[in-house]
Write an enzyme that holds these catalytic residues in place. Structure first.
Site, PDB file in Angstrom:
ATOM      1  N   ARG A 147       0.815  -1.217   0.000  1.00 48.44           N
ATOM      2  CA  ARG A 147       0.000   0.000   0.000  1.00 48.44           C
ATOM      3  C   ARG A 147       0.850   1.269   0.000  1.00 48.44           C
ATOM      4  O   ARG A 147       0.332   2.379  -0.117  1.00 48.44           O
ATOM      5  CB  ARG A 147      -0.931   0.021   1.233  1.00 48.44           C
ATOM      6  CG  ARG A 147      -1.966  -1.089   1.227  1.00 48.44           C
ATOM      7  CD  ARG A 147      -2.759  -1.128   2.522  1.00 48.44           C
ATOM      8  NE  ARG A 147      -3.827  -0.160   2.560  1.00 48.44           N
ATOM      9  CZ  ARG A 147      -5.115  -0.438   2.305  1.00 48.44           C
ATOM     10  NH1 ARG A 147      -5.491  -1.656   1.994  1.00 48.44           N
ATOM     11  NH2 ARG A 147      -6.028   0.500   2.371  1.00 48.44           N
ATOM     12  N   TYR A 150       0.760   4.193  -2.613  1.00 45.19           N
ATOM     13  CA  TYR A 150      -0.350   5.149  -2.464  1.00 45.19           C
ATOM     14  C   TYR A 150      -0.142   6.002  -1.212  1.00 45.19           C
ATOM     15  O   TYR A 150      -0.137   7.238  -1.285  1.00 45.19           O
ATOM     16  CB  TYR A 150      -1.658   4.368  -2.371  1.00 45.19           C
ATOM     17  CG  TYR A 150      -2.914   5.203  -2.261  1.00 45.19           C
ATOM     18  CD1 TYR A 150      -3.425   5.884  -3.371  1.00 45.19           C
ATOM     19  CD2 TYR A 150      -3.615   5.296  -1.053  1.00 45.19           C
ATOM     20  CE1 TYR A 150      -4.598   6.626  -3.273  1.00 45.19           C
ATOM     21  CE2 TYR A 150      -4.781   6.037  -0.960  1.00 45.19           C
ATOM     22  CZ  TYR A 150      -5.270   6.695  -2.063  1.00 45.19           C
ATOM     23  OH  TYR A 150      -6.434   7.436  -1.974  1.00 45.19           O
ATOM     24  N   VAL A 192     -14.818  -1.769  -1.329  1.00 44.92           N
ATOM     25  CA  VAL A 192     -15.742  -2.668  -0.634  1.00 44.92           C
ATOM     26  C   VAL A 192     -17.210  -2.345  -0.899  1.00 44.92           C
ATOM     27  O   VAL A 192     -18.024  -3.263  -1.098  1.00 44.92           O
ATOM     28  CB  VAL A 192     -15.407  -2.725   0.883  1.00 44.92           C
ATOM     29  CG1 VAL A 192     -15.731  -1.423   1.594  1.00 44.92           C
ATOM     30  CG2 VAL A 192     -16.103  -3.883   1.538  1.00 44.92           C
ATOM     31  N   VAL A 193     -17.593  -1.074  -0.905  1.00 41.43           N
ATOM     32  CA  VAL A 193     -19.024  -0.760  -1.015  1.00 41.43           C
ATOM     33  C   VAL A 193     -19.549  -1.177  -2.394  1.00 41.43           C
ATOM     34  O   VAL A 193     -20.584  -1.851  -2.506  1.00 41.43           O
ATOM     35  CB  VAL A 193     -19.297   0.738  -0.751  1.00 41.43           C
ATOM     36  CG1 VAL A 193     -20.761   1.062  -0.995  1.00 41.43           C
ATOM     37  CG2 VAL A 193     -18.909   1.107   0.684  1.00 41.43           C
ATOM     38  N   SER A 194     -18.795  -0.823  -3.450  1.00 42.19           N
ATOM     39  CA  SER A 194     -19.259  -1.195  -4.802  1.00 42.19           C
ATOM     40  C   SER A 194     -19.219  -2.717  -4.962  1.00 42.19           C
ATOM     41  O   SER A 194     -20.149  -3.313  -5.512  1.00 42.19           O
ATOM     42  CB  SER A 194     -18.446  -0.475  -5.870  1.00 42.19           C
ATOM     43  OG  SER A 194     -17.083  -0.488  -5.570  1.00 42.19           O
ATOM     44  N   ARG A 216     -14.254   0.363   9.015  1.00 42.04           N
ATOM     45  CA  ARG A 216     -14.078   1.581   8.223  1.00 42.04           C
ATOM     46  C   ARG A 216     -15.252   2.500   8.587  1.00 42.04           C
ATOM     47  O   ARG A 216     -16.292   2.042   9.078  1.00 42.04           O
ATOM     48  CB  ARG A 216     -14.116   1.315   6.708  1.00 42.04           C
ATOM     49  CG  ARG A 216     -12.974   0.482   6.153  1.00 42.04           C
ATOM     50  CD  ARG A 216     -11.634   1.214   6.203  1.00 42.04           C
ATOM     51  NE  ARG A 216     -10.587   0.444   5.531  1.00 42.04           N
ATOM     52  CZ  ARG A 216      -9.848  -0.506   6.111  1.00 42.04           C
ATOM     53  NH1 ARG A 216     -10.039  -0.822   7.380  1.00 42.04           N
ATOM     54  NH2 ARG A 216      -8.897  -1.119   5.426  1.00 42.04           N
ATOM     55  N   GLN A 281      -8.566  -0.713  11.634  1.00 46.58           N
ATOM     56  CA  GLN A 281      -9.642   0.184  12.057  1.00 46.58           C
ATOM     57  C   GLN A 281      -9.398   1.575  11.501  1.00 46.58           C
ATOM     58  O   GLN A 281      -8.267   1.953  11.219  1.00 46.58           O
ATOM     59  CB  GLN A 281      -9.712   0.255  13.589  1.00 46.58           C
ATOM     60  CG  GLN A 281      -8.375   0.623  14.217  1.00 46.58           C
ATOM     61  CD  GLN A 281      -8.434   0.729  15.736  1.00 46.58           C
ATOM     62  OE1 GLN A 281      -9.454   0.434  16.345  1.00 46.58           O
ATOM     63  NE2 GLN A 281      -7.362   1.170  16.338  1.00 46.58           N
TER      64      GLN A 281
END
Ligand code: NAD
Ligand code: UDP
Length: 316
Positions: A147, A150, A192-194, A216, A281
């Site tokens: 990661r 980014y 995650v949401v999509s 999240r 978290q």
């Protein structure tokens, strides 16, 4: 001065992406002239196709890794892939986009005396040991993990913003955005949401990474846009960084259950390996945004998810 001359000319890099197109729409609605600059890596023309006929909207296909000269009054610098599978696809390009993109956009701001806002991220806090995260927390980020391209790219961009401010007097604004969702997310985006909504609407298994106990805090995109515009319009001596996010915190299991309920889906949960360095978290402390911008989120997760589900039902 006639009306035309009073219009602000605003550059939105990454304007064809998820957040960017919402921002372009809002800025046009407020009577501004908008230049959208994008290389379409994760964004698409589809997201802005209806704006192409707007007389005060212009589109430039360009990569922010390369310099460009434009005359503008304000810049919102959003260009950067935001979804882990996409920013990890070409990690070197991700760091270059954040760092060279910041330099190139700051050089425009310096030259034109434009005000510039950087879309930074809660990822600058990494896998946080402090909970919730205030802006003063310096973060716990791996410099070598998957990661880092980014996270460290965004951290370096913040550094560049503050150095251009101190060294050259550029007027800067830095917003640290927490997980945001809503219409115009790419169904294959990987966030995650999509993912959960697309899976639930097609009655496929819902992919929980790890045990789903990681948390999240999700904000609806309209709340984010309001926060970004308030920040841009705040007095010059308020630079941020400022957290913009919804402090309501959920586990990924809770999110999956909500999506299943709201879509009335027969999807089952399946558990997959937790990606490396996945933060455990995340929750914003928004005391500063409340005090300086009189901003706080207004859209609950249930309401935001319902709107987003409606959008995905239409496009799928
Ligand atoms: P997105 O991937 O939908 O949009 C990014 C846009 O930038 C896309 O249109 C893409 O084509 C463009 N882009 C990427 N690299 C580019 C380059 N080198 N040159 C020109 N354009 C380029 O992501 P998003 O969710 O809309 O995120 C927008 C910004 O907000 C990003 O900078 C992201 O880091 C930040 N942010 C978003 C979230 C979130 O939850 N959505 C959270 C924190 C920070
Ligand atoms: N996640 C998941 N299933 C998915 C996609 C993501 O359980 O299909 C998890 C992921 O491991 C992370 C959280 O959801 O813990 C948020 O992931 P996302 O990629 O949306 O954002 P970020 O990790 O950058 O906050």
């Amino acid at each position: 001065m006639n009306k035309e001359m009073m219009k602000k000319r605003i550059l939105v890099t990454g304007g064809a992406g998820f957040v960017g197109n919402h921002l372009c729409r809002r800025l046009l609605k407020e009577g501004n002239e908008v230049i959208c600059l994008d290389n379409f890596f994760t964004g698409s023309k589809e997201n802005i196709i209806d704006l192409l006929k707007h007389p005060y909207f212009e589109l430039i296909r360009h990569d922010v890794q390369e310099p460009i000269l434009l005359e503008v009054d304000e810049i919102y610098n959003l260009a950067c892939p935001a979804s882990p599978p996409y920013y990890q696809f070409d990690p070197v390009a991700t760091t270059r986009t954040s760092v060279l993109g910041a330099i190139n956009m700051l050089d425009i701001a310096k030259k034109c005396k434009a005000k510039i806002l950087q879309a930074s991220t809660s990822e600058v806090y990494g896998d946080p040991e402090m909970h919730p995260q205030p802006e003063s927390y310096r973060g716990s980020v791996s410099t070598t993990g998957i990661r880092a391209c980014y996270d460290e790219g965004k951290r370096c961009a913040e550094t560049l913003f503050f150095d251009y401010h101190r060294q050259y007097g550029v007027r800067i604004k830095v917003v640290r955005i927490f997980n945001t969702y809503g219409s115009y997310m790419n169904p294959n985006d990987g966030r995650v949401v999509s993912n959960f909504i697309v899976q639930a609407l097609s009655n496929q298994d819902i992919t929980i990474y790890g045990e789903g106990t990681q948390t999240r805090s999700f904000q609806y995109v309209d709340d984010l846009i309001e926060g970004m515009i308030r920040l841009m319009n705040s007095p010059d001596d308020f630079t941020g960084p400022v957290n913009i996010g919804n402090p309501e915190e959920f586990t990924m299991l809770e999110l999956a259950q909500k999506v299943i309920k709201l879509t009335n889906s027969s999807s089952k949960l399946i558990f997959m390996p937790l990606p490396q360095d996945d933060p455990l978290q995340r929750q914003p402390d928004i005391t500063l945004a409340r005090r300086e911008l009189h901003w706080e989120p207004t859209i609950s997760l249930e309401l935001g998810l319902s709107k987003t589900i409606e959008y995905f039902r239409e496009i799928l």
